[in-house]
Design an enzyme around this catalytic site. Structure first.
Site, short mmCIF file in Angstrom:
data_model
loop_
_atom_site.label_atom_id
_atom_site.label_comp_id
_atom_site.label_asym_id
_atom_site.label_seq_id
_atom_site.Cartn_x
_atom_site.Cartn_y
_atom_site.Cartn_z
N CYS A 156 10.34 2.43 1.50
CA CYS A 156 11.36 1.41 1.81
C CYS A 156 12.77 1.98 1.89
CB CYS A 156 11.29 0.29 0.77
SG CYS A 156 11.45 0.90 -0.92
N GLU A 158 11.44 -7.47 -3.44
CA GLU A 158 11.85 -6.11 -3.02
C GLU A 158 11.28 -5.92 -1.63
OE1 GLU A 158 13.49 -3.95 -4.97
OE2 GLU A 158 13.30 -4.82 -6.96
N LEU A 159 12.15 -5.97 -0.60
CA LEU A 159 11.66 -6.08 0.78
C LEU A 159 12.05 -4.86 1.62
CD1 LEU A 159 12.45 -9.89 1.06
CD2 LEU A 159 10.41 -8.79 0.13
N TRP A 214 0.80 -1.22 0.00
CA TRP A 214 0.00 0.00 0.00
C TRP A 214 0.83 1.27 0.00
CZ3 TRP A 214 1.93 2.44 4.16
CH2 TRP A 214 2.46 1.65 5.17
#
Ligand code: NAD
Length: 523
Positions: free
Chosen positions: A294, A260-261, A163
């Site tokens: 991120c 993609e963390l 989100w």
């Protein structure tokens, strides 16, 4: 300065919602879920939910559409994406409203999402054709044989996104996969689907054929999980915990995945940094999207010689941040996404406070500004016993550390399971550049915030450690959506002989040929 909530009624016309949600792949009478806007905490829209059977149906539709899309030339595919690019920028006010209404971020932060999608669309539309061009390779021996290495699409790519940057991540990855010749099944977070559907609608209007890009909506489990279980390649963006579960399914199914963390990114201010510049970079690095990005900064590492002066200037800059919710430009920081995110941030700050951290500024929920707004917060004396030290907070909270030299800064930056992004601010760019290879991060920004790395779409953003295995942007970002196929072709002669004498003569001749090739610099 903090602004109080405006009286603006954050609503969407139901006809607009219906036009967008008509694009969701779902049964005739689907379950509908109410989505709340973080700007107001009030209902924004009713969103239809897909079922696992809808996911299976969408994959079938995608497979039927795949051949037509794959056989379209890269140039034709690029023309559609470039037409989308222009529509996106022309219609930016509409999409900015949707992004803000669904995420609670400021308009300037929402524009970053639009700019990212435009940059990705333009970059890959211009470069995909050359990147996908088959490459001639040498055969076993020169002249008599050769090989051609091709990049073929993977097939049906599943794009599962969170989100926090729903438009940028969903459309950016979908467009990249499409330009590599794939068909795409997109599964955005169900709470931020409208802005994604708007982008899909624009792509369709720009000429994208039916079935090539489809959207399913629903919870991570079962709908995200159903996508992961039936596509040919998975592009997943989200937390490390979910990423591990996705990777396990991908490994079991023997399909590729890009992960993609999370991150716990550091910003290092060297002793020679221009402090006004460092403060401005830190302000944006920490508080963009209220820290729900991120690559944003959660750890400020200051050289001890400038730490006091930097903090004096930084805290003054933080005090001047305009925090508020409005569908217009002007605010520096908006809302957290929802009650869960707010509880996570409060939990980290209170845990740190209880265990001896000092709150230099902020540290309070501000419901009078917006239901889930939390103040820009700076802490020091943060220790390993606190959640805040190592776990991703994903909020407008930064902890301050002091170091004596570059070596200590490098050790501290690398002292994290994550390895996504780091920032260095220095008056000596050569020295800063020399530090970069010592950092265990996928990306490094020097003398700018994450915006420098993110905006450099031609340079691949990677990740190390718990931050994942994915590539975004650059040649690798597109090539990840392809499989390599090599076709070796023999023009003349044969590579094997039968019988002891023949085999011996062949081994002698072949050895001489290899030595000659080595001396001639051929192979
Ligand atoms: P999350 O892992 O909880 O969820 C991510 C997405 O996966 C959501 O859409 C969720 O519904 C879905 N999901 C949940 N379970 C699933 C399953 N079993 N199978 C498939 N999908 C499933 O993460 P989040 O809290 O929504 O997002 C924030 C995280 O994303 C942060 O850790 C942030 O750092 C990370 N993130 C990383 C990048 C990057 O580029 N590295 C970019 C943005 C966000």
């Amino acid at each position: 300065m903090h602004a109080t909530a405006t009286e603006t009624d954050f609503v969407l016309p139901s006809s607009r919602v219906a036009a967008l949600t008509a694009l969701v792949v779902c049964a005739t009478h689907p379950e509908r879920r109410t989505v709340l806007s973080p700007l107001s905490g009030r209902p924004l829209a009713q969103i239809p939910q897909s079922s696992p059977a809808d996911v299976a149906g969408a994959v079938g539709t995608a497979r039927s559409a795949a051949r037509q899309w794959r056989e379209l030339s890269p140039r034709r595919r690029a023309a559609i994406v470039l037409a989308f690019h222009d529509r996106l920028l022309a219609g930016r006010d509409e999409i900015l409203d949707l992004i803000q209404l669904e995420t609670g971020k400021t308009r300037a932060d929402a524009f970053e999402e639009v700019a990212e999608v435009a940059n990705v669309a333009r970059y890959y539309a211009r470069t995909a054709s050359a990147l996908l061009e088959p490459r001639r390779r040498r055969g076993v021996l020169p002249v008599v044989g050769y090989a051609t290495q091709s990049r073929l699409p993977r097939g049906v790519v599943g794009v599962v996104t969170p989100w926090n940057y729903p438009f940028a991540l969903s459309l950016g990855e979908a467009i990249t996969a499409l330009l590599a010749g794939n068909v795409v099944l997109l599964r955005p977070d169900p709470r931020t689907a409208l802005c994604v559907l708007w982008g899909v609608q624009q792509l369709i209007t720009a000429g994208l054929p039916a079935g090539v890009l489809q959207v399913v909506v629903g919870d991570g489990d079962p709908i995200g999980a159903a996508v992961v279980r039936c596509v040919d390649f998975i592009s997943f963006t989200g937390s490390t915990r979910t990423g591990r579960a996705v990777a396990a399914v991908a490994a079991e199914r023997m399909v590729g995945c890009s992960l993609e963390l999370g991150g716990k990114n550091a910003l290092y201010v060297r002793a020679d940094a221009a402090l006004p510049l460092a403060v401005d970079i830190a302000r944006r690095s920490v508080f963009t999207a209220a820290g729900q990005l991120c690559t944003h900064t959660e750890r400020l590492i200051l050289h001890k010689d400038i730490a006091e002066e930097f903090l004096r200037l930084f805290l003054a800059a933080v005090a001047e941040l305009r925090v508020g919710v409005a569908l217009d430009y002007g605010y520096d920081m908006g809302s957290l996404f929802g009650p869960e995110q707010l509880q996570r941030v409060i939990g980290h700050v209170e845990d740190a406070r209880r265990r001896g951290a000092r709150v230099l500024t902020g540290g309070r929920h501000r419901p009078e500004i917006g239901p889930w707004v939390y103040e820009p917060t700076v802490l020091e004396n943060v220790s390993a016993a606190m959640d805040l030290r190592d776990a991703e907070t994903f909020g407008p909270v930064v902890s301050v550390y002091r170091v004596a030299d570059d070596d200590a800064a490098v050790r501290l930056i690398n002292d994290s399971d994550y390895g996504l992004h780091a920032t260095i601010v220095s008056g000596d760019r050569t020295a800063a550049r020399a530090l970069a290879p010592l950092l265990r991060t996928g990306t490094v920004s020097i003398n700018e915030s994450f915006a420098a790395s993110w905006g450099a779409v031609g340079a691949t953003m990677g990740a190390r450690g718990d931050s994942g295995t994915g590539y975004r942007h650059g040649p690798e970002g597109l090539l990840a959506y392809t499989v390599v196929q090599s076709v070796a072709e023999q023009r003349a002669g044969r590579l094997g002989v039968r019988g002891a004498d023949g085999q011996r003569r062949f081994a002698d001749w072949f050895s001489r040929a290899l030595v000659a090739a080595r001396r001639g610099g051929l192979h």
